[in-house]
Design a protein around this motif. Structure first.
Motif: not given
Length: 166
Positions: A69-73
Motif C-alpha cells: 500500500s502506498p505511503l507518503s515520505y
C-alpha cells in the motif's frame, strides 16, 4: 477561513557553524545534506517492484503485491525502523521547495502507477494478464526510482533528463 493545510516550512537564516552542524547530522543519518532527502524511502517502491518482478515466474506472487500500500515520505519513516526517522521527516519538510516538488511529483507518479496496477490486477482473473500488468508496471516504475535517486543525491536537471531518456 481556517485551513487544514499546513504551511510550508519557513527557511531560516542560520550561521555557517549551524549549517555545518545540520549538514553533518544529516550526513551521519544517511540523509543527503544538499537535498534533505533519504534514499531509504525508495525501499518502499523497490519492494513493490521486487514483488512485481516475481509475478512472471510465480503468478501467485501477484497476491503478495496486492498487499503493498502506498505511503507518503513521512508515513514511510514514521512506520520504519530508520534510526533517524524524525530527522528524515524534518529534513524533508525543510528541503528546498523545487527539489521537493520534483521528488514529490515522481513519487506521486510511481504511487499512481502502482495503485492503478493493483486495481487492475484485482479486476482480472487470468494469470497471463496479471503477468503483463506486472511487466509493464516494472518497466514504468524502475526508471522513476532511478530518477528519484538522482534527485535525492542532488543530481542536476541534465542528469535527471538523461536518466529519463534511457
Amino acid at each position: 477561513m481556517n485551513s487544514m493545510v499546513a504551511e510550508p516550512a519557513q527557511r531560516q537564516v542560520v550561521s555557517g557553524a549551524e549549517a555545518a552542524a545540520w549538514a553533518e547530522r544529516l550526513r551521519v543519518a544517511n540523509i543527503n545534506p544538499r537535498t534533505g532527502l533519504a534514499t531509504d524511502y525508495l525501499n518502499h517502491f523497490n519492494e513493490a517492484v521486487m514483488l512485481l518482478e516475481m509475478v512472471p515466474d510465480m503468478p501467485e506472487c501477484a497476491e503478495d503485491f496486492l498487499t503493498w500500500s502506498p505511503l507518503s515520505y513521512a508515513e514511510h519513516f514514521t512506520a520504519s525502523n530508520f534510526k533517524a526517522r524524525d530527522l528524515a521527516i524534518e529534513a524533508y519538510e525543510k528541503a528546498e521547495p523545487t527539489v521537493r516538488a520534483q521528488f514529490d511529483h515522481i513519487t506521486d507518479t510511481m504511487t499512481s502507477i502502482l495503485t492503478a496496477v493493483g486495481s487492475a490486477m484485482r479486476e482480472v482473473e487470468k494469470d497471463q494478464t496479471r503477468v503483463r500488468l506486472a511487466e509493464q508496471a516494472t518497466l514504468w516504475v524502475k526508471p522513476l526510482i532511478a530518477t528519484c535517486g538522482g534527485i535525492i543525491n542532488g543530481g542536476t536537471e541534465a542528469d535527471i533528463d538523461n536518466i529519463m531518456a534511457n
